[in-house]
Write an enzyme that holds these catalytic residues in place. Structure first.
Site, PDB file in Angstrom:
ATOM      1  N   HIS A   1       0.814  -1.223   0.000  1.00 16.20           N
ATOM      2  CA  HIS A   1       0.000   0.000   0.000  1.00 16.20           C
ATOM      3  C   HIS A   1       0.843   1.266   0.000  1.00 16.20           C
ATOM      4  O   HIS A   1       0.350   2.347  -0.321  1.00 16.20           O
ATOM      5  CB  HIS A   1      -1.002  -0.010   1.169  1.00 16.20           C
ATOM      6  CG  HIS A   1      -0.420   0.246   2.519  1.00 16.20           C
ATOM      7  ND1 HIS A   1      -0.193  -0.763   3.432  1.00 16.20           N
ATOM      8  CD2 HIS A   1      -0.037   1.385   3.129  1.00 16.20           C
ATOM      9  CE1 HIS A   1       0.303  -0.249   4.544  1.00 16.20           C
ATOM     10  NE2 HIS A   1       0.412   1.043   4.380  1.00 16.20           N
TER      11      HIS A   1
ATOM     12  N   ASP B   1       0.083  -7.665   1.255  1.00 21.62           N
ATOM     13  CA  ASP B   1       0.439  -6.259   1.422  1.00 21.62           C
ATOM     14  C   ASP B   1       1.950  -6.068   1.518  1.00 21.62           C
ATOM     15  O   ASP B   1       2.444  -5.298   2.333  1.00 21.62           O
ATOM     16  CB  ASP B   1      -0.253  -5.650   2.644  1.00 21.62           C
ATOM     17  CG  ASP B   1      -0.141  -4.121   2.661  1.00 21.62           C
ATOM     18  OD1 ASP B   1       0.044  -3.538   1.578  1.00 21.62           O
ATOM     19  OD2 ASP B   1      -0.208  -3.518   3.757  1.00 21.62           O
TER      20      ASP B   1
ATOM     21  N   SER C   1       4.578   2.515   7.933  1.00 26.10           N
ATOM     22  CA  SER C   1       4.292   1.368   7.063  1.00 26.10           C
ATOM     23  C   SER C   1       5.532   0.932   6.289  1.00 26.10           C
ATOM     24  O   SER C   1       6.189   1.746   5.648  1.00 26.10           O
ATOM     25  CB  SER C   1       3.200   1.734   6.059  1.00 26.10           C
ATOM     26  OG  SER C   1       1.937   1.614   6.620  1.00 26.10           O
TER      27      SER C   1
END
Length: 327
Positions: free
Chosen positions: A92, A124, A211
């Site tokens: 992402h 992901d 992230s």
């Protein structure tokens, strides 16, 4: 952050998980965690461990990522995995740049252009490669995430809110925590692109921009890729940050996916061949929660093994299964 939001409503209200990137969005989680296997070594208490040596060992292995696309930009973190310039991050973080856009990787005050080698929306995860590989890259060392234990001290390293090289400490709060989000492929979110992470839950502070960064043990070895954080139901999700519940993709999965992408540019996954829902079976007068089989593909591994509609799966090896999502 480019993951869609699903909300879990319970008797006590709503609790949501969202991606730890620039624009937080939510997923849902259920089911109790199962403990991992100990490696026989005592877990380092987070209150007594001197984390300075850990930070010194791993900070140079974690990079900041800036993505620019026609629709804007975003930021995240990444982890150097070899001396050839390969970097693991979240899908992402870079999905918007897979088709068009640019990716810049910062190491200290130096920035390098990078390209996407391959992505795996179902986990992901993604792998980047520096277009120009500098000398002296410091790849991170991987730990066996199957040997983690609840209560073990960990450190998160990344680029939260654009503050590169930030480190925070905490403990592993739970293992095998199912965290569900909607995936993204080539910048397009589809309802069918579901990502269920068998996540490590940690109390180490993780914020938007973390992230793709590293979650490491006291020895500075990678145990997870930080990917999502929890939000309170009343919080403004575009502004909210850490509340002490963060999630990371286990290092064993990250290593498997990264190795496949680097080797072939794509990833293959095992396919069981069933659809499931939450269910319960009665054993000795007690209801046991599990994953109820709704459909079975006859030619699949599940079909050939004799699984049938109506069966309830309550355990895989030593791990309890409390829901369809957990399975």
């Amino acid at each position: 952050g480019l993951l869609a939001l699903l909300l879990a409503i319970g008797a006590g209200g709503a609790a949501g998980w969202y991606v730890a990137n620039e624009t937080p969005q939510v997923s849902q989680s259920s089911s109790a965690p199962a403990l991992g296997n100990s490696d026989g070594k005592p877990a380092a208490p987070v209150s007594t461990k001197d984390w300075t040596s850990t930070a010194k060992k791993v900070t140079d292995s974690v990079v900041s990522i800036q993505v620019q696309t026609t629709n804007g930009g975003g930021q995240g973190s990444g982890v150097i995995v070899d001396d050839k310039g390969h970097i693991v991050t979240n899908n992402h973080v870079v999905a918007g740049a897979s088709r068009s856009g640019s990716i810049s990787v910062a190491m200290g005050n130096l920035a390098y252009d990078a390209s996407v080698v391959g992505t795996d929306p179902s986990s992901d995860l993604a792998v980047l490669k520096l277009n120009t590989v500098p000398k002296g890259l410091k790849p991170i060392q991987f730990a066996d995430s199957g040997k983690l234990v609840v209560g073990q001290g960990v450190m998160a390293i990344g680029n939260p809110l654009g503050l590169s090289g930030s480190v925070t400490t905490g403990v592993i709060s739970a293992l095998n925590r199912p965290v569900t989000t909607s995936g993204e492929r080539e910048g397009v979110i589809r309802n069918t692109d579901v990502v269920v992470t068998n996540a490590i839950q940690t109390s180490a502070a993780i914020n938007p921009g973390n992230s793709g960064g590293a979650l490491v043990n006291a020895n500075g070895e990678l145990v997870g890729i930080n990917s999502s954080i929890a939000s309170l139901p009343s919080a403004d999700r575009s502004q909210s940050g850490n509340i002490g519940i963060g999630f990371a993709i286990p290092s064993n999965l990250a290593k498997s996916v990264a190795d496949q992408i680097i080797r072939t540019g794509k990833v293959t996954h095992a396919f069981l061949g069933i659809s499931v829902r939450d269910a319960a079976a009665v054993k000795a007068g007690v209801k046991v929660r599990g994953a109820g089989i709704a459909t079975v593909i006859p030619s699949s591994a599940a079909g050939k093994a004799g699984l049938r509609r109506g069966d309830v799966i309550t355990r895989i090896d030593d791990t309890d299964i409390a829901s369809g999502e957990s399975l």
